[in-house]
Design an enzyme around this catalytic site. Structure first.
Site, mmCIF file in Angstrom:
data_model
loop_
_atom_site.group_PDB
_atom_site.id
_atom_site.type_symbol
_atom_site.label_atom_id
_atom_site.label_comp_id
_atom_site.label_asym_id
_atom_site.label_seq_id
_atom_site.Cartn_x
_atom_site.Cartn_y
_atom_site.Cartn_z
ATOM 1 N N SER A 39 0.885 -1.243 -0.095
ATOM 2 C CA SER A 39 -0.118 0.139 0.072
ATOM 3 C C SER A 39 0.905 1.402 -0.200
ATOM 4 O O SER A 39 1.663 1.509 -0.942
ATOM 5 C CB SER A 39 -1.039 -0.130 1.243
ATOM 6 O OG SER A 39 -1.967 0.952 1.071
ATOM 7 N N ASP A 92 -5.610 -3.670 -2.797
ATOM 8 C CA ASP A 92 -4.286 -3.395 -1.603
ATOM 9 C C ASP A 92 -4.019 -4.782 -1.073
ATOM 10 O O ASP A 92 -4.601 -5.495 -0.753
ATOM 11 C CB ASP A 92 -4.997 -2.502 -0.502
ATOM 12 C CG ASP A 92 -3.908 -1.813 0.272
ATOM 13 O OD1 ASP A 92 -3.089 -2.564 0.597
ATOM 14 O OD2 ASP A 92 -4.186 -0.885 0.673
#
Length: 366
Positions: free
Chosen positions: A47, A200
């Site tokens: 991320s 993610d």
């Protein structure tokens, strides 16, 4: 021969809290007077940590031998462009307004943020740079919704399999940061395979240290092979399918690795069972305290066992992760007040005598 023959940097996810590892890395660059891509053989990120890792390994458009960004530049990216990343949520009118005030639900039931600002920023910063151009090895985590497996963007494989694995850096950054409820998934086409739909990597590995350790073994074994024969395992596609490429194998008892793992700050809050009576009561604790916080710390515990000190006491593994007040823990709070607070917390952290001494020790190892 140096003990640390392969040096690894691992960066957690955490949205705007990416400011924290940037400040810590800035301190390391000031001490070593080197770019981090010169120091580390592998940078792994999930991320926001994935965006930072890509930034620190991205080549300059004018001279591909030089870095496009250092830690200071990445810090400024967050400070100056936070509102481009977390701009406006997609408008759904009444539903969005109601969801934002439901106790225990907050932003979880709102529509995702518009991706136009994030994608525009990533295109501006990364341009057309591809994974095979990275100035050091990178591993960027993501998760394929349709196959239900992890998907890893790897510069090593981008060089070995350019037709299928050499993705745009900006696409890798977009996929690794597509946090559920914050951004919509990203669909990526793969030649002769089809599309993957990625979100993610924090849904499975917000702390990517174990994956980084596994990839380091792949890199290390490739180095040991006579003639430099490349690995046959692949990240995206291969005989075992999407994402099934990293295996920890007991081929050595003392991997000559060094790892620095950096978190984005944590807040230890007790979860009282009697307060978890309904599904909505579980939503926020599951996302932040359990999926992100406790899983990251469990990874930390595992890494201490995978990379224990050498027999002479020389450390092989360090973890830096500061405690944050609860008011600064939200991943998408891009108010000027919160951004200033995050930077202030990080700068105070690196100035603590015990942490400053630890950073000196780490830099000596590097």
């Amino acid at each position: 021969m140096a003990k640390h023959q392969l040096k690894i940097l691992s960066l957690d996810g955490g949205g705007i809290r990416g400011i924290i590892p940037c400040v810590i890395l800035q301190s390391i660059e000031e001490r070593t007077r080197k770019n981090l891509s010169e120091i580390f053989d592998l940078m792994a990120g999930t991320s926001t940590g994935g965006i930072i890792s890509l930034g620190l390994s991205c080549p300059d458009a004018g001279d591909p031998r030089k870095n496009a960004f250092d830690a200071t530049a990445m810090l400024n990216l967050y400070k100056k462009h936070a509102n481009d990343i977390f701009g406006k949520r997609e408008s759904k009118g009444f539903f969005n307004r109601i969801a934002s005030v439901i106790p225990g639900v907050g932003t979880l039931m709102q529509t995702p943020y518009s991706i136009s600002g994030l994608e525009g920023l990533l295109k501006d910063k990364f341009g057309d740079s591809k994974l095979n151009q990275a100035l050091t090895n990178v591993l960027i985590t993501s998760y394929d919704l349709e196959s239900g497996q992890g998907f890893y963007f790897l510069s090593r494989l981008a060089k070995e399999h350019p037709d299928t694995e050499n993705f745009m850096m900006r696409d890798a950054a977009r996929c690794t940061s597509a946090a559920p409820t914050y951004f919509v998934p990203k669909r990526i086409p793969i030649k002769d395979y089809g599309d993957v739909v990625l979100v993610d990597g924090g849904v499975m590995a917000n702390n990517p240290s174990i994956l980084a350790y596994s990839e380091a073994k792949e890199i290390w074994y490739d180095r040991q092979k006579s003639g430099g024969t490349p690995s046959t395992s692949v990240a995206g596609i291969g005989e075992k399918g999407i994402g099934d490429h990293i295996d920890v194998e007991a081929k050595d008892n003392d991997a000559p690795f060094f790892m620095l793992s950096i978190g984005t700050g944590t807040h230890h809050k007790a979860i009282k069972g009697q307060d978890m009576g309904t599904a909505k009561d579980w939503l926020q604790p599951l996302l932040t305290d359990i999926f992100m916080g406790s899983v990251a710390e469990n990874t930390h515990f595992t890494m201490r066992n995978l990379l224990p000190d050498y027999t002479d006491g020389t450390p092989r593994y360090y973890r830096l992760n500061l405690d944050l007040p609860i008011e600064n823990i939200n991943m998408d709070d891009v108010s000027d007040k919160n951004i200033a607070a995050l930077e202030a917390h990080a700068r105070a952290y690196v100035k603590q005598p015990e942490i400053a001494s630890l950073l000196d020790e780490i830099c000596e190892q590097l």
